[in-house]
Design a protein around this motif. Structure first.
Motif, PDB file in Angstrom:
ATOM      1  N   HIS A  46      21.824  50.317  51.408  1.00 57.26           N
ATOM      2  CA  HIS A  46      20.630  49.480  51.329  1.00 57.26           C
ATOM      3  C   HIS A  46      19.673  50.172  50.387  1.00 57.26           C
ATOM      4  CE1 HIS A  46      22.258  47.399  54.695  1.00 57.26           C
ATOM      5  NE2 HIS A  46      22.447  48.549  55.272  1.00 57.26           N
ATOM      6  N   ARG A  61      17.547  44.381  59.879  1.00 56.08           N
ATOM      7  CA  ARG A  61      16.718  44.094  58.710  1.00 56.08           C
ATOM      8  C   ARG A  61      16.143  42.697  58.711  1.00 56.08           C
ATOM      9  NH1 ARG A  61      17.571  47.867  54.216  1.00 56.08           N
ATOM     10  NH2 ARG A  61      18.313  49.652  55.366  1.00 56.08           N
ATOM     11  N   ILE A 110      13.855  47.284  56.520  1.00 51.12           N
ATOM     12  CA  ILE A 110      14.228  47.720  57.863  1.00 51.12           C
ATOM     13  C   ILE A 110      13.168  47.228  58.851  1.00 51.12           C
ATOM     14  CG2 ILE A 110      14.574  49.731  59.348  1.00 51.12           C
ATOM     15  CD1 ILE A 110      15.547  51.229  56.815  1.00 51.12           C
ATOM     16  N   SER A 143      15.256  50.743  50.775  1.00 45.75           N
ATOM     17  CA  SER A 143      15.194  51.151  52.168  1.00 45.75           C
ATOM     18  C   SER A 143      13.768  51.397  52.613  1.00 45.75           C
ATOM     19  CB  SER A 143      16.038  52.393  52.384  1.00 45.75           C
ATOM     20  OG  SER A 143      17.379  52.081  52.167  1.00 45.75           O
ATOM     21  N   GLY A 199      15.430  54.804  56.570  1.00 45.10           N
ATOM     22  CA  GLY A 199      16.133  54.477  55.336  1.00 45.10           C
ATOM     23  C   GLY A 199      16.739  55.654  54.602  1.00 45.10           C
TER      24      GLY A 199
END
Ligand SMILES: [Zn+2]
Length: 360
Positions: A31, A112, A117, A34, A170
């Motif tokens: 991701h 998410r 997040i 993040s 993250g």
């Protein structure tokens, strides 16, 4: 695993201890954006009881959350309420369990919303031995009938909580064994506090790069246009626990840098650059195989091979470099790092301010 009927939840990341990576601070690769929604995350935690050392589990977790809150732009809150961390909903639960996706010791499963997040469930393996302590790791000795003796590692719940919260914010794993985000399985043999390396990733991702203790100021480009890229770097004699600018010949140095590319450059093919300017005027460039002399021209600049650029790209300029064995004398060193894109020949995005240190 229960991932059924989760409207609005985009993805799951299983970020598991012992998953080796080779980076200084690094955002989670899966991701690349993040960031935490609203720069705030609230964990529901109500773990009954106290550790053998007398510290309540809830207190240990709250202290870990507080460190991240104090040192980064993300507010990590805790509320005293039970939420099953194995239940995949929009509530961030924390607990000991062996009922869901724990694989090694502890896991952070993020969920998410709009690519950010929104929360994370943190699970700690209830079959492992936990306590709350500072300093080195501890062993539990179990004497079995028949004389067989078994040694089991006891894990510090507070340090592993710090690590898992870092995943929830993250971060991936770091290369520095002293950092909380290192993937080293033995959480007891290193630092109990967040290091600069841990802090930088979160502060840059959350829009406050100035809060990163290793930020190199005034990022620049060859063409003179502005850039939103960030460059981070420092020199350490203790594997990333602390950073310094003055070193003795007995020291062994790690010079690390992380190149955080502009958002529009994510995943584009490009190269990473590191050049070294010595106080005697010599210019060196780092290639895939070592260092070679550089005449200072863009045309002659050689670098790493072309690779897809990720959000945070690590350059290990020197790794465990023994000053004395390499016969380094008194000298001042400036290291500039940067990147270029295949699609923009001649342009380089680089740290306008170098990583500077001197050897006495
Ligand atoms: Zn981990």
């Amino acid at each position: 695993m229960r991932f059924n009927n989760i409207a609005g939840l985009v993805s799951v990341a299983l970020l598991i201890l012992w998953n080796p990576h080779t980076h200084a601070f690094k955002f989670s690769e899966r991701h690349y954006k993040s960031t935490v929604l609203g720069n705030s995350i609230t964990f529901h935690v109500d773990i009954p009881g106290v550790s053998d050392s007398g510290v309540p589990w809830n207190l240990a977790f709250s202290r870990a959350a507080e460190q991240w809150s104090m040192l980064t732009p993300v507010q990590v809150n805790t509320v005293k309420s039970v939420a099953d961390p194995c239940r995949y909903d929009s509530i961030s639960g924390v607990g000991f369990t062996n009922n869901c996706w724990v694989e090694h010791l502890a896991t952070a499963a993020t969920f998410r919303s709009d690519g950010m997040i929104a929360g994370a469930d943190l699970t700690f393996d209830s079959n492992s031995d936990w306590d709350v302590f500072t300093g080195n790791s501890r062993l539990k000795v179990i004497e079995h009938p028949g004389g067989r003796v078994e040694y089991r590692l006891i894990y510090d719940f507070e340090r592993v909580s710090l690590h898992e919260i870092g995943h929830a914010l993250g971060l991936g794993h770091t290369n520095f064994p002293e950092s909380i985000m290192s993937a080293a399985p033995d959480r007891g043999d290193h630092n109990e506090k967040l290091t600069a390396d841990d802090i930088c990733g979160v502060t840059i991702a959350h829009g406050n790069p100035g809060g990163c203790p290793l930020l190199l100021k005034n990022p620049a480009t060859v063409s003179g246009k502005n850039t939103t890229a960030h460059f981070v770097g420092g020199v350490s004699r203790d594997r990333g626990l602390t950073y310094d600018t003055v070193f003795q010949r007995v020291d062994k140095l790690d010079v690390m840098a992380t190149v955080v590319v502009e958002e529009r450059h994510y995943h584009k093919p490009g190269r990473l650059h590191a050049v070294v300017e010595l106080s005697d005027g010599a210019l060196l460039m780092k290639t895939d195989t070592g260092f070679s002399a550089w005449d200072g021209t863009i045309e002659a600049l050689r670098t790493t091979a072309v690779q897809p650029l990720i959000v945070a790209n690590e350059i290990y300029v020197l790794k465990n470099f023994d000053l004395r064995a390499n016969q380094v004398q008194k000298i001042g060193v400036s290291v500039y790092v940067g990147y270029s894109l295949v699609e923009e020949p001649g342009e380089i995005y680089y740290s306008g301010t170098p990583i500077k240190f001197r050897v006495q």
